[in-house]
Design a protein around this motif. Structure first.
Motif, short mmCIF file in Angstrom:
data_model
loop_
_atom_site.label_atom_id
_atom_site.label_comp_id
_atom_site.label_asym_id
_atom_site.label_seq_id
_atom_site.Cartn_x
_atom_site.Cartn_y
_atom_site.Cartn_z
N PRO A 112 0.80 -1.22 0.00
CA PRO A 112 0.00 0.00 0.00
C PRO A 112 0.84 1.28 0.00
N ALA A 113 2.11 1.21 0.39
CA ALA A 113 2.97 2.39 0.38
C ALA A 113 3.17 2.94 -1.03
N LYS A 114 2.95 2.14 -2.04
CA LYS A 114 3.09 2.59 -3.43
C LYS A 114 2.25 3.84 -3.68
N ALA A 115 1.06 3.89 -3.13
CA ALA A 115 0.18 5.05 -3.31
C ALA A 115 0.79 6.31 -2.69
N LEU A 116 1.43 6.16 -1.53
CA LEU A 116 2.10 7.29 -0.90
C LEU A 116 3.24 7.79 -1.79
N TYR A 117 4.04 6.88 -2.31
CA TYR A 117 5.15 7.27 -3.17
C TYR A 117 4.64 8.04 -4.39
N GLU A 118 3.57 7.56 -5.00
CA GLU A 118 3.00 8.25 -6.16
C GLU A 118 2.49 9.63 -5.77
N ARG A 119 1.83 9.72 -4.64
CA ARG A 119 1.30 11.00 -4.18
C ARG A 119 2.42 12.03 -3.95
N LEU A 120 3.61 11.54 -3.58
CA LEU A 120 4.73 12.43 -3.31
C LEU A 120 5.68 12.59 -4.49
N GLY A 121 5.20 12.24 -5.68
CA GLY A 121 5.93 12.56 -6.90
C GLY A 121 6.76 11.46 -7.52
N PHE A 122 6.73 10.27 -6.97
CA PHE A 122 7.45 9.15 -7.58
C PHE A 122 6.63 8.58 -8.72
N SER A 123 7.30 8.16 -9.78
CA SER A 123 6.61 7.49 -10.87
C SER A 123 7.30 6.15 -11.14
N VAL A 124 6.54 5.25 -11.72
CA VAL A 124 7.04 3.90 -12.01
C VAL A 124 8.03 3.98 -13.17
N THR A 125 9.20 3.37 -12.96
CA THR A 125 10.23 3.34 -14.00
C THR A 125 10.53 1.92 -14.47
N GLY A 126 10.00 0.93 -13.76
CA GLY A 126 10.22 -0.45 -14.15
C GLY A 126 9.47 -1.39 -13.23
N ARG A 127 9.37 -2.65 -13.65
CA ARG A 127 8.68 -3.63 -12.82
C ARG A 127 9.09 -5.03 -13.24
N ASP A 128 8.99 -5.95 -12.26
CA ASP A 128 9.10 -7.37 -12.56
C ASP A 128 7.90 -8.02 -11.90
N GLU A 129 7.93 -9.33 -11.70
CA GLU A 129 6.72 -9.99 -11.20
C GLU A 129 6.34 -9.57 -9.79
#
Length: 141
Positions: A112-129
């Motif tokens: 759930p911390a992913k939402a906090l990171y996005e709210r504070l300006g982080f964007s997804v740059t990569g992903r794996d499984e």
């Protein structure tokens, strides 16, 4: 809120294991004390304090271009009280002081911390499984 350098590896280890064990079990990851111990020597380690109470830990590494949040752990009873947001702002200042252009981290895809990171300006740059890599650009001081 206060962030102080720490040598208390056992506090960080215990908190990290408590917070991450569910993800490790879910994704078939085995905790390795040797890796943790080696990283402790090479990372910059800080304890997080709220009203004089030790509530978490944040750990950084960096290269020539970026600072990496290698670990951000907050005790369960201190979550959803602004500690994470304040600590990410501290991380951005740390990155500025280190004169790096980007702050990066990895997070489990279902954390759930992913939402906090996005709210504070982080964007997804990569992903794996199981992991998502995120970053935010840091402007110079």
């Amino acid at each position: 809120m206060e962030w102080l350098p720490t040598d208390d590896k056992e506090f960080a280890r215990t908190l990290t294991l408590a917070n991450m064990q569910g993800y490790y079990d879910q994704y078939g990851i085995t905790w390795d004390d040797h890796i943790f111990d080696a990283s402790w020597q090479s990372f910059d380690n800080f304890e997080i304090y709220q009203s004089g109470q030790r509530v978490g830990v944040i750990r950084f590494s960096h290269d020539d271009n970026a600072v990496y949040i290698r670990d951000l752990q907050i005790g369960e009873k201190y979550r959803n009280q602004g500690v994470g947001a304040a600590t990410l702002k501290f991380a951005k200042r740390y990155c500025q002081q280190a004169k790096r252009a980007e702050l990066r981290l990895r997070v489990f895809a279902n954390n759930p911390a992913k939402a906090l990171y996005e709210r504070l300006g982080f964007s997804v740059t990569g992903r794996d499984e199981s992991l998502i890599t995120m970053a935010t650009v840091i402007s110079p001081e």
